[in-house]
Structure formats: structure tokens, C-alpha cells
Design a protein around this motif. Structure first.
Motif, short mmCIF file in Angstrom:
data_model
loop_
_atom_site.label_atom_id
_atom_site.label_comp_id
_atom_site.label_asym_id
_atom_site.label_seq_id
_atom_site.Cartn_x
_atom_site.Cartn_y
_atom_site.Cartn_z
N TYR A 180 1.23 -18.89 -7.08
CA TYR A 180 0.69 -19.69 -5.99
C TYR A 180 1.89 -20.09 -5.15
O TYR A 180 2.81 -20.72 -5.65
CB TYR A 180 -0.03 -20.94 -6.52
N THR A 183 -5.77 -19.54 -0.82
CA THR A 183 -6.53 -20.20 -1.87
C THR A 183 -7.76 -20.92 -1.35
O THR A 183 -8.67 -21.22 -2.11
CB THR A 183 -5.64 -21.22 -2.61
N TYR A 189 -2.84 -25.80 -8.29
CA TYR A 189 -3.55 -24.54 -8.56
C TYR A 189 -3.11 -23.92 -9.88
O TYR A 189 -3.93 -23.41 -10.64
CB TYR A 189 -3.34 -23.55 -7.42
#
Length: 168
Positions: free
Chosen positions: A98, A123, A136
Motif C-alpha cells: 500500500y 484503494t 490498509y
């Protein structure tokens, strides 16, 4: 109906337990459950593949749950520009990251063990809804631990495809 299948190698023997969901009263083989969280030596919470209801299931043997390749490590780094990247490493060498980009979007990106990028997408649909890469990462780690092979294939197919690619 989703007919997508995967050939991620079994980590244990197949499950042949029958289950009837107390919410929808539909029966299935427990191997079809999306998620299985082990509560203790005899009980597990599982998510019904039909109604997505979570229920307690009494386990005959907990060693028979078919799980995807394990998470082996994770790292979170903030660079000189204040942009954070969080990595999640899987058994077999593939990784998920991420990454907050300079455009303020957070991207979920998948890589093979050789470092080849196989997927990259934002995302969220709205940039203002993006959380931190750390958030995340921890969310993915928490839910990944509960996935069965079938559940990962249905709920996170891009990750299942990557793990299938590196383990075939």
C-alpha cells in the motif's frame, strides 16, 4: 455465479465437514466458508458462503482447514517526502504493498517474487476517503488470517491469482 477456481496448493488435507447455517438454514461443506477464525481448540467462527452471516461452528479437527500461503513478514516505511509505503510479504516471495503517492492517492500494488508488478489500483473511489497505508496493511493482515483458500479466491481474487501464479 462465480466459476473462478484456483489451484493454490493445499496447505492441509481437504475438509469434509457438513454445516447448516443457523441464519439462512442452507447447508454446505465447510470448505466453502469465506472465512474461518479459530476461537479455541474446539470452536471457530465462520462466514456462510450463502448469506455472509458469521456463526460459531464446533470443529472436529482444526488441522483440516485449507488456508492460502501464509504472511511471513510486513514492513512500513516513510520516505524523505513523508510518503508512507506498507509491505506485506507472502510465503513464496510475492508481496502486496500500500503506497501513498505524491498525488495523495493510496495505491494497492501486487508484485511477484521477482519484483514484477502484476496489479496496481487505488484503494478507494474518492481520494479523500483514502486511509493511511498502515491502516490498509493492518486491515489486510487481520482479515487474511481468517481466509480459507476459497474465501480468498472470492473476496480478494487478485491476491489469490498472484499467489496461484507464484505457487504453480
Amino acid at each position: 455465479m462465480n466459476n473462478h477456481t484456483t489451484s493454490i496448493p493445499r496447505t492441509t488435507s481437504p475438509i469434509d465437514w457438513d454445516y447448516t447455517c443457523p441464519n439462512c438454514q442452507r447447508g454446505c461443506n465447510i470448505a466453502m466458508a469465506y472465512e474461518i477464525n479459530i476461537v479455541d481448540e474446539t470452536d471457530a467462527e465462520l462466514v456462510c458462503p450463502w448469506c455472509r452471516h458469521t456463526a460459531i461452528y464446533v470443529l472436529p479437527e482444526i488441522d483440516d482447514i485449507e488456508r492460502p500461503p501464509a504472511i511471513v513478514d510486513h514492513t512500513i516505511v516513510t520516505d524523505d517526502q513523508g510518503l508512507t509505503t506498507a509491505w506485506l510479504y507472502f510465503e513464496g516471495g510475492a508481496w502486496l504493498q500500500y503506497r501513498r503517492a505524491p498525488d495523495e492517492w493510496v495505491y494497492e500494488e501486487l508484485f511477484t517474487a521477482d519484483g514484477e508488478e502484476v496489479a496496481s489500483f487505488t484503494t478507494e473511489f474518492e481520494r479523500d476517503d483514502c486511509e493511511t497505508p498502515r491502516t490498509y496493511l493492518h486491515r489486510e493482515m487481520d482479515r487474511y488470517e481468517a481466509y480459507t483458500v476459497g474465501g480468498l479466491t472470492i473476496q480478494r481474487p487478485h491476491i489469490a491469482d498472484l499467489l496461484n501464479m507464484i505457487n504453480s
